[in-house]
Design an enzyme around this catalytic site. Structure first.
Site, PDB file in Angstrom:
ATOM      1  N   ALA A  65     -13.364 -11.865   6.180  1.00  0.00           N
ATOM      2  CA  ALA A  65     -13.390 -10.446   5.825  1.00  0.00           C
ATOM      3  C   ALA A  65     -13.073 -10.325   4.345  1.00  0.00           C
ATOM      4  O   ALA A  65     -12.457 -11.214   3.746  1.00  0.00           O
ATOM      5  CB  ALA A  65     -12.379  -9.667   6.652  1.00  0.00           C
ATOM      6  N   ARG A  99      -4.273   6.042  -2.592  1.00  0.00           N
ATOM      7  CA  ARG A  99      -2.968   5.389  -2.746  1.00  0.00           C
ATOM      8  C   ARG A  99      -2.051   6.219  -3.627  1.00  0.00           C
ATOM      9  O   ARG A  99      -2.472   6.715  -4.673  1.00  0.00           O
ATOM     10  CB  ARG A  99      -3.121   3.980  -3.327  1.00  0.00           C
ATOM     11  N   HIS A 142      -6.956   1.651   2.648  1.00  0.00           N
ATOM     12  CA  HIS A 142      -8.030   0.665   2.454  1.00  0.00           C
ATOM     13  C   HIS A 142      -9.090   0.870   3.541  1.00  0.00           C
ATOM     14  O   HIS A 142      -8.883   1.656   4.476  1.00  0.00           O
ATOM     15  CB  HIS A 142      -7.487  -0.771   2.438  1.00  0.00           C
ATOM     16  N   VAL A 156      -5.206 -11.812   7.203  1.00  0.00           N
ATOM     17  CA  VAL A 156      -6.019 -13.016   7.014  1.00  0.00           C
ATOM     18  C   VAL A 156      -5.149 -14.266   6.894  1.00  0.00           C
ATOM     19  O   VAL A 156      -3.989 -14.191   6.488  1.00  0.00           O
ATOM     20  CB  VAL A 156      -6.917 -12.931   5.739  1.00  0.00           C
ATOM     21  N   GLN A 216     -13.714   1.586  -1.826  1.00  0.00           N
ATOM     22  CA  GLN A 216     -13.776   0.163  -1.498  1.00  0.00           C
ATOM     23  C   GLN A 216     -15.048  -0.115  -0.703  1.00  0.00           C
ATOM     24  O   GLN A 216     -15.699   0.800  -0.208  1.00  0.00           O
ATOM     25  CB  GLN A 216     -12.561  -0.238  -0.643  1.00  0.00           C
ATOM     26  N   TRP A 222       0.843  -1.203   0.000  1.00  0.00           N
ATOM     27  CA  TRP A 222       0.000   0.000   0.000  1.00  0.00           C
ATOM     28  C   TRP A 222       0.879   1.254   0.000  1.00  0.00           C
ATOM     29  O   TRP A 222       1.449   1.630   1.028  1.00  0.00           O
ATOM     30  CB  TRP A 222      -0.915   0.010   1.234  1.00  0.00           C
TER      31      TRP A 222
HETATM   32  C1  YSA Z   1      -8.222  -8.312   2.085  1.00  0.00           C
HETATM   33  C2  YSA Z   1      -8.509  -9.213   3.096  1.00  0.00           C
HETATM   34  C3  YSA Z   1      -9.429  -8.840   4.051  1.00  0.00           C
HETATM   35  O1  YSA Z   1      -9.655  -9.652   5.098  1.00  0.00           O
HETATM   36  C4  YSA Z   1     -10.119  -7.636   3.983  1.00  0.00           C
HETATM   37  C5  YSA Z   1      -9.829  -6.781   2.968  1.00  0.00           C
HETATM   38  C6  YSA Z   1      -8.887  -7.090   2.016  1.00  0.00           C
HETATM   39  C7  YSA Z   1      -8.545  -6.115   0.973  1.00  0.00           C
HETATM   40  C8  YSA Z   1      -7.336  -5.254   1.353  1.00  0.00           C
HETATM   41  N1  YSA Z   1      -7.658  -4.337   2.409  1.00  0.00           N
HETATM   42  C9  YSA Z   1      -6.921  -4.470   0.121  1.00  0.00           C
HETATM   43  O2  YSA Z   1      -7.002  -3.246   0.115  1.00  0.00           O
HETATM   44  N2  YSA Z   1      -6.506  -5.221  -0.891  1.00  0.00           N
HETATM   45  S1  YSA Z   1      -6.110  -4.635  -2.337  1.00  0.00           S
HETATM   46  O3  YSA Z   1      -5.024  -3.726  -2.233  1.00  0.00           O
HETATM   47  O4  YSA Z   1      -5.892  -5.748  -3.224  1.00  0.00           O
HETATM   48  O5  YSA Z   1      -7.375  -3.821  -2.841  1.00  0.00           O
HETATM   49  C10 YSA Z   1      -8.645  -4.427  -2.842  1.00  0.00           C
HETATM   50  C11 YSA Z   1      -9.362  -4.112  -4.123  1.00  0.00           C
HETATM   51  O6  YSA Z   1      -9.391  -2.711  -4.321  1.00  0.00           O
HETATM   52  C12 YSA Z   1      -8.705  -4.668  -5.355  1.00  0.00           C
HETATM   53  O7  YSA Z   1      -9.067  -5.999  -5.549  1.00  0.00           O
HETATM   54  C13 YSA Z   1      -9.222  -3.779  -6.433  1.00  0.00           C
HETATM   55  O8  YSA Z   1     -10.524  -4.162  -6.808  1.00  0.00           O
HETATM   56  C14 YSA Z   1      -9.303  -2.447  -5.726  1.00  0.00           C
HETATM   57  N3  YSA Z   1      -8.127  -1.602  -5.969  1.00  0.00           N
HETATM   58  C15 YSA Z   1      -6.886  -1.735  -5.438  1.00  0.00           C
HETATM   59  N4  YSA Z   1      -6.069  -0.763  -5.874  1.00  0.00           N
HETATM   60  C16 YSA Z   1      -6.807   0.010  -6.705  1.00  0.00           C
HETATM   61  C17 YSA Z   1      -8.101  -0.525  -6.766  1.00  0.00           C
HETATM   62  N5  YSA Z   1      -9.085   0.049  -7.496  1.00  0.00           N
HETATM   63  C18 YSA Z   1      -8.761   1.134  -8.199  1.00  0.00           C
HETATM   64  N6  YSA Z   1      -7.544   1.734  -8.186  1.00  0.00           N
HETATM   65  C19 YSA Z   1      -6.547   1.200  -7.458  1.00  0.00           C
HETATM   66  N7  YSA Z   1      -5.364   1.798  -7.423  1.00  0.00           N
END
Ligand code: YSA
Length: 335
Positions: free
Chosen positions: A303, A204, A178, A261, A218, A156
């Protein structure tokens, strides 16, 4: 005089418009043949005694009628003005109504979809809540099992907020990367069983492209209880996807890694011939339960955190995420 007075006052009270009122004035106070004027004029034919008796009475009647006429006239004028104000001044002009089609505003597609998501989860008995966009390092990382030197922090790219005097990670501020910090905030103040969904804006510090934005949304989900398993997660998520898309769509689960997780997984949907990552998920890590003072032996939970724009891209067949924030009404007016 008493009779004349009663008659004149009734006529004044009943007058509906200014012209009628003027006629009444002439009838009683007119200079030539007004009844009261005549009476005053005929005083000269009376004896001195009668003059002294009748004179003040007639003058008093004259003054009374003048005053009443004046008040009535003001009332009628005000009534007329009120009528003018009854016009709806917000109504567009006739010309605009005839020549231009009148359009109304509408919600942004992302707001529409967010509302749908909330409805779907509410129908499965989840509570919907929101959290702060400015977060502390503690809630965004530490309590989620991502300590300061942990390599997973690289996942992140973070916008930090200058907080030079911060001594603890609870005082060190950032723009949340997030919605997961809300898992901690909620569990800190609630006991299981619980099931929540938290939509919200995240940030981000990364380069934008067709599927990445700097600012995006999100929706976080969390369900904790005594016997929660991945089977429950599968049911909830598949019901959710079916309800959002209104049909079965092609998606896949894959193992993945998130420090909060164990096991972790990700869900992707086939979009324009490629797999598009939609959400991260998994079973809540025991260290997360410890951070909120739950005994990990007592509870289990799942989650997930999904990207709202990515979901909208698939649902509405939008090839580039940047269109959502372009401000181009040719785009937004389609929804
Ligand atoms: C994972 C496990 C858990 O128990 C709960 C939550 C999570 C998700 C974690 N917090 C997270 O942020 N994962 S992530 O970085 O992969 O982002 C989750 C989702 O946000 C992605 O699958 C995507 O759909 C979206 N995303 C991520 N970066 C993005 C984005 N959408 C648009 N622009 C970006 N830069």
């Amino acid at each position: 005089m008493k009779e004349i007075e009663a008659e004149a006052l009734t006529e004044i009270t009943n007058a509906k418009e200014e012209l009628a009122l003027e006629k009444i004035r002439v009838k009683y106070l007119g200079r030539k043949e007004g009844i009261v004027t005549e009476a005053l004029r005929s005083l000269k034919n009376l004896s001195l005694e009668e003059k002294k008796r009748q004179g003040p009475q007639i003058n008093a009647l004259k003054a009374k009628l003048e005053k009443t006429l004046e008040i009535k006239k003001r009332d009628l004028e005000e009534g007329k003005n009120k009528k003018t104000l009854d016009i709806d001044i917000t109504r567009p002009g006739e010309k605009i109504i005839k020549e231009r089609k009148i359009t109304t505003g509408h919600l942004h597609p992302l707001t529409v979809l967010e509302n749908e998501i909330k409805d779907v989860f509410r129908s499965m008995n989840f509570s919907v809540l929101e959290g702060p966009e400015i977060e502390s390092e503690f809630y965004n990382f530490d309590a989620l099992n991502v300590p300061p030197d942990h390599p997973a922090r690289e996942m992140w790219d973070t916008f930090w907020i200058k907080s030079e005097n911060a001594k603890t990670s609870k005082e060190k501020l950032l723009l949340r990367t997030h919605t997961s910090p809300m898992q901690i905030r909620y569990m800190e103040s609630h006991e299981p069983p619980l099931q929540i969904v938290v939509p919200g804006r995240v940030f981000r510090f990364e380069a934008t492209d067709q599927t990445h934005e700097v600012n995006f949304y999100q929706y976080e989900g969390l369900m904790v209880g005594k016997n929660i398993s991945l089977a429950n997660f599968k049911y909830v998520i598949e019901t959710f996807l079916k309800r959002i898309f209104g049909k079965d769509i092609e998606f896949r689960y894959r193992p993945s890694y998130f420090p909060f997780v164990e096991p972790g997984l990700e869900i992707a949907i086939k979009f324009r011939g490629k797999w598009l990552e939609m959400m991260g998920a998994g079973m809540v890590h025991p260290n997360v339960f410890k951070a909120v003072h739950y005994n990990p032996r007592d509870y289990r939970g799942f989650a997930f955190g999904g990207g709202l724009e990515r979901l909208a891209m698939v649902k509405y067949n939008i090839p580039d995420i940047r269109l959502f924030y372009s401000g181009d009404t040719r785009f937004t007016n389609q929804f």
